[in-house]
Design an enzyme around this catalytic site. Structure first.
Site, PDB file in Angstrom:
ATOM      1  N   LYS A  50       0.841  -1.197   0.000  1.00 50.78           N
ATOM      2  CA  LYS A  50       0.000   0.000   0.000  1.00 50.78           C
ATOM      3  C   LYS A  50       0.886   1.261   0.000  1.00 50.78           C
ATOM      4  O   LYS A  50       1.719   1.431   0.887  1.00 50.78           O
ATOM      5  CB  LYS A  50      -0.911  -0.004   1.218  1.00 50.78           C
ATOM      6  CG  LYS A  50      -1.915   1.109   1.224  1.00 50.78           C
ATOM      7  CD  LYS A  50      -2.863   0.943   2.402  1.00 50.78           C
ATOM      8  CE  LYS A  50      -3.883   2.048   2.430  1.00 50.78           C
ATOM      9  NZ  LYS A  50      -4.816   1.834   3.553  1.00 50.78           N
ATOM     10  N   PRO A  51       0.725   2.130  -1.014  1.00 52.58           N
ATOM     11  CA  PRO A  51       1.550   3.346  -1.082  1.00 52.58           C
ATOM     12  C   PRO A  51       1.236   4.297   0.074  1.00 52.58           C
ATOM     13  O   PRO A  51       0.111   4.351   0.554  1.00 52.58           O
ATOM     14  CB  PRO A  51       1.144   3.986  -2.419  1.00 52.58           C
ATOM     15  CG  PRO A  51       0.509   2.910  -3.204  1.00 52.58           C
ATOM     16  CD  PRO A  51      -0.107   1.982  -2.196  1.00 52.58           C
TER      17      PRO A  51
ATOM     18  N   GLY B 155       0.168   7.495   1.905  1.00 54.83           N
ATOM     19  CA  GLY B 155      -0.836   8.483   1.548  1.00 54.83           C
ATOM     20  C   GLY B 155      -2.053   7.892   0.877  1.00 54.83           C
ATOM     21  O   GLY B 155      -2.986   8.601   0.526  1.00 54.83           O
ATOM     22  N   CYS B 156      -2.070   6.595   0.660  1.00 51.15           N
ATOM     23  CA  CYS B 156      -3.218   5.933   0.042  1.00 51.15           C
ATOM     24  C   CYS B 156      -4.216   5.596   1.141  1.00 51.15           C
ATOM     25  O   CYS B 156      -3.895   4.873   2.073  1.00 51.15           O
ATOM     26  CB  CYS B 156      -2.776   4.654  -0.665  1.00 51.15           C
ATOM     27  SG  CYS B 156      -4.102   3.780  -1.496  1.00 51.15           S
ATOM     28  N   VAL B 157      -5.424   6.154   1.034  1.00 50.02           N
ATOM     29  CA  VAL B 157      -6.421   5.895   2.064  1.00 50.02           C
ATOM     30  C   VAL B 157      -7.515   4.997   1.546  1.00 50.02           C
ATOM     31  O   VAL B 157      -7.700   4.796   0.391  1.00 50.02           O
ATOM     32  CB  VAL B 157      -7.043   7.205   2.593  1.00 50.02           C
ATOM     33  CG1 VAL B 157      -5.980   7.969   3.349  1.00 50.02           C
ATOM     34  CG2 VAL B 157      -7.594   8.053   1.482  1.00 50.02           C
TER      35      VAL B 157
END
Length: 104
Positions: free
Chosen positions: A99-100, A102-104
């Site tokens: 999961k990158p 800042g990825c919500v």
């Protein structure tokens, strides 16, 4: 959470991102894409996926969306058409990244 791939479990986080990106391959990308309702990966899908994988392997991070657009010649809206969940949640997930940030 895990998905079954070739008789083996592939560990995923709660959002469906791979925990061990080194296990990723093209066949697994196709399986993940189908989970995201992308039935067929086109040349444009693969161009985006390859850029994301290359960036991750070289820097340990997903590329900025601007660089994906520049390298592929696609517009942002094209990438959202290819990956309806978006470049971070959709394209990075199919490319087998964790999961990158800042990825919500």
């Amino acid at each position: 959470m895990a998905i079954e791939f070739n008789g083996n479990p592939i560990e995923m986080d709660g959002d469906g991102f791979m925990l061990e990106p080194q296990l990723w391959n093209d066949e697994l990308a196709t399986l993940i894409a189908k989970e995201d309702d992308i039935q067929d990966l086109t040349d444009n899908h693969w161009a985006v996926i390859r850029i994301i994988r290359r960036s991750y392997e070289e820097t340990g991070m997903a590329p900025m969306i601007r660089s994906i657009c520049k390298e592929t010649g696609l517009k942002l809206r094209d990438i959202y058409e290819l990956f309806p969940l978006g470049p971070a949640r959709g394209a990075c997930r199919v490319a087998g990244l964790p999961k990158p940030d800042g990825c919500v």
